[in-house]
Scaffold this motif. Sequence first.
Motif: not given
Length: 287
Positions: A134-136, A128-129, A162-165
Motif C-alpha cells: 500500500i505504501l507503493a 493479486a491486488s 482498496y484495503l477494506s474490500f
Amino acid sequence: MRSLLPILSVVAAIVAIWYAGAVWMNSQWTLDQAARAGQSLSLREVVADTMVQERPKLPAPHQVAAELWQTTVEKTVTSKRSLVYHGWITLSATLLGFAIGTGLGIVLAIGIVLNRAMDMSVMPWAIASQTVPILAIAPMIIVVLNSVGVTGLLPKAVISAYLSFFPVVVGMVSGLRSPDAMQMDLMRTWNASRAQVFWRLRLPASLPYLFTSLKVGVAASLVGAIVGELPTGAVAGLGARLLAGSYYGQTVQIWSALIGAAILAALMVGAIGLVQRTTLRRLGMDR
C-alpha cells in the motif's frame, strides 16, 4: 470481575514492559549528559530522568497519557492542536472508504458465488491486488486522482477502500458458500428458485462471516486513511500528526497519535460488534 482479570493482567504486563523499555532506551542519553557534565548518577536518578525527557526515544506510558489528555480534553475540538479534530478528519476518510470497499466487496462476492466466470476471473485478481504494498500504490493513486482534479477526502477514501474490500470479499464468499449439501438439497426439494435460495439460505448464512470480515475491513480502512495522508504532506488528520511528530522529533506526539488511532479502531470494531449481536439476535442466530 473475573472476566476483566485476564484483560487487566495483560494490560499491566504490557505497561510494565513499556516502562522497562523506556528506561532502557532513554537511559543512554541521560548517561551521556551526565558524563559530559562530569557527574555520576545513581540508578534511581537515571530512571527518574528517563521518565521526564522532552524528546525521548520511547515515551513512558504516563507521558503519552498526559499528551492524550491535553490534546483531547484540554483542547477545543475545533483546534488544530486537538487530537479529536485530527481524528475526525481521518475518521471521515475511513468511513467513506469503508462504505465503498464494503459495497464493492459484497457485490464482487455475490458475483463470484453466483457466476462461475467471475469466480475464475475476478477472485485471482482480487487476491493479486493485495500483493502490491500500500505504501507503493498510495502515492500513485493520489497523483492520478489529483491529475484529474479529484482532491481532498476522496483519494484517501479510495486507498481505504482498496484495503477494506478484500476481507469483505473473502468473508462474504465463504459465508455465501457455507450452506452444506443437505441444506441446498432441501431447498431444491421445496422447488426454490435461485433467488429464493440466495435470499433465504445463502444470505442469512453469510451474515456471521460478513460481520467478522467487516471488523477486519474497518481496521484496514483506518490504516489506509492514515497511509493516504502521508504522501500528501497533509496538515490535518492522524497521519499529519505522525508526520509533524517525525519532522520535529516529537516522539510523544507520534505515540499519542498512534494510541489515538488504536482507540478509534477499537471503537469502530466495537460498534460493528454491537450491530452484529443485535442483528444476529433478531434473526435467532445468536443468543
